[in-house]
Design an enzyme around this catalytic site. Structure first.
Site, short mmCIF file in Angstrom:
data_model
loop_
_atom_site.label_atom_id
_atom_site.label_comp_id
_atom_site.label_asym_id
_atom_site.label_seq_id
_atom_site.Cartn_x
_atom_site.Cartn_y
_atom_site.Cartn_z
N TYR A 81 1.30 0.46 6.80
CA TYR A 81 1.42 -1.03 7.19
C TYR A 81 0.69 -1.88 6.22
CZ TYR A 81 0.07 -5.26 9.92
OH TYR A 81 0.27 -6.62 10.37
N ASN A 83 -0.53 -4.60 5.63
CA ASN A 83 -1.97 -5.20 5.88
C ASN A 83 -3.01 -4.38 6.07
OD1 ASN A 83 -0.70 -7.82 5.77
ND2 ASN A 83 -0.78 -8.02 7.99
N TYR A 84 -2.75 -2.93 6.10
CA TYR A 84 -3.73 -2.09 5.68
C TYR A 84 -3.55 -1.43 4.21
CZ TYR A 84 -3.35 -1.53 11.16
OH TYR A 84 -3.51 -2.09 12.32
#
Length: 153
Positions: A81, A83-84
């Site tokens: 992901y 955003n990670y």
């Protein structure tokens, strides 16, 4: 012998997916991790400032844990992901100027799955001069190489 106080403080956070998220097609938005995904997993490790000399050991501990979780995570491809942020997937360096789109594919397809090529096209049309960038940016392609895709937007 190590004591509890000298061990890294590791965390695993499971963000639930599915249900409402599964109602949106994976190719409808840049975030493709929808149907069939139960969780997004964040792996974290932190330590106190006085343990900075052991940071390499703690990061190795986290990487080993992450590796052991592999059989329980997505496959074909192993996904991530955006955003990670996971810089272990790859980053741009000075040698990637001429083939940036293919270099970025290493992490771009893990973050965006089948949406990567569409996002390269969007980047090419919206930000061809790379005003918005980071070590794992989606790079623009040349408009000449993007031309065949313009009719399929």
């Amino acid at each position: 012998m190590n004591t509890i106080g000298t061990q890294p403080k590791g965390h695993v956070i499971f963000d639930a997916y599915g249900r409402m998220m599964s109602r949106i097609e994976s190719n409808a938005l840049p975030f493709p991790h929808r149907d069939g995904n139960l969780y997004g997993i964040q792996y974290l490790v932190h330590w106190d400032e006085e343990d900075d000399g052991r940071s390499g050991e703690y990061i190795h501990w986290l990487q080993t844990f992450y590796h052991h979780m592999g059989p329980f995570a997505s496959k074909g491809p192993r996904a991530a992901y955006v955003n990670y942020v996971d810089l272990d997937l790859g980053v741009f360096n000075g040698s990637t100027k001429h083939n940036a789109v293919e270099t970025a594919r290493a992490w771009g397809e893990k973050y965006f799955l089948q949406n990567y090529d569409r996002l390269v096209l969007a980047k090419t049309l919206i930000d061809p001069k790379k005003v918005f960038n980071n070590p794992q940016s989606i790079p623009p392609s040349s408009l000449v190489s993007a031309a065949p895709y313009l009719y399929n937007i």
